[in-house]
Design a protein around this motif. Structure first.
Motif, PDB file in Angstrom:
ATOM      1  N   GLU A  15       0.826  -1.207   0.000  1.00  0.00           N
ATOM      2  CA  GLU A  15       0.000   0.000   0.000  1.00  0.00           C
ATOM      3  C   GLU A  15       0.863   1.260   0.000  1.00  0.00           C
ATOM      4  N   TYR A  18       2.693   1.446  -3.614  1.00  0.00           N
ATOM      5  CA  TYR A  18       1.881   1.555  -4.818  1.00  0.00           C
ATOM      6  C   TYR A  18       0.604   2.382  -4.618  1.00  0.00           C
ATOM      7  N   SER A  19       0.591   3.196  -3.589  1.00  0.00           N
ATOM      8  CA  SER A  19      -0.586   4.023  -3.342  1.00  0.00           C
ATOM      9  C   SER A  19      -0.544   5.302  -4.166  1.00  0.00           C
ATOM     10  N   LEU A 202      -5.180   2.255  -4.154  1.00  0.00           N
ATOM     11  CA  LEU A 202      -4.247   1.202  -4.537  1.00  0.00           C
ATOM     12  C   LEU A 202      -4.545   0.781  -5.970  1.00  0.00           C
TER      13      LEU A 202
END
Length: 205
Positions: A15, A18-19, A202
């Motif tokens: 998270e 790659y948020s 996400l």
């Protein structure tokens, strides 16, 4: 080590890595130079109130009203810089109040879109084929697109990590050197997911 604890740590790392920041885009208007002149007067220069998250874009101090067949929305924000053609972005809830049925479109795709009347204390103008419900999208620099493994115009899914998590499908990726990473959704989408300030999404490719 506890397997559940390991899994939680792995998911938290995913998270974090790659948020995508989520930004809620309220109703607003991008006025053409011609409409600025008609509404505010010849040679009038709108006053910049603040810069927006996307470089080179800003909010003006001045406001306008939207007048539809069934209702009026007052005090609508004007964003800059001026465009060749006026574009009005509203939510589905706004559209119902105004009594119009704008299509869900990407910015700039205005052919056969809805018409609205725009006013201020001074003047009234008719903005033909100008109103859309903005298609949810993600702004990315090329380096972000490479990192996430996506390309310009690609359609992806995004899970909003909010109080009421939802997965939004058909999210358009928009890639340009001038962009800063964030995802734009409207108030209807944000309210559905219980979004608050600082919420991230996400990416699901």
């Amino acid at each position: 080590m506890n397997v559940d604890l390991i899994l939680k740590k792995v998911m938290k790392k995913i998270e974090e890595d790659y948020s995508i920041p989520i930004e809620v885009s309220a109703r607003h208007v991008h006025l053409s130079k011609d409409h600025i002149e008609k509404l505010f007067g010849k040679e009038y220069s709108l006053t910049i109130k603040k810069n927006l998250s996307q470089p080179g874009q800003y909010q003006y101090q001045e406001r306008v009203n939207l007048i539809g067949p069934k209702g009026v929305i007052t005090g609508v924000t004007i964003l800059g810089p001026a465009r060749d053609k006026t574009q009005v972005e509203v939510s589905r809830t706004d559209a119902i109040k105004l009594g119009i049925k704008p299509p869900v479109r990407e910015s700039g795709d205005l052919k056969d879109s809805e018409t609205i009347v725009i006013s201020n204390e001074r003047e009234v103008v008719k903005a033909t084929e100008s109103v859309i419900i903005a298609k949810r999208h993600i702004h990315m620099e090329p380096k972000d697109a490479e990192y996430f493994g996506v390309r310009d115009k690609q359609s992806v899914g995004v899970k909003l990590l909010s109080n009421r998590p939802v997965i939004l499908q058909d999210v358009t990726v928009r890639v340009d050197e001038s962009y800063k990473l964030n995802m734009h959704i409207d108030h209807d989408e944000a309210n559905c997911a219980g979004c608050e300030e600082g919420v991230v999404g996400l990416l699901i490719v």
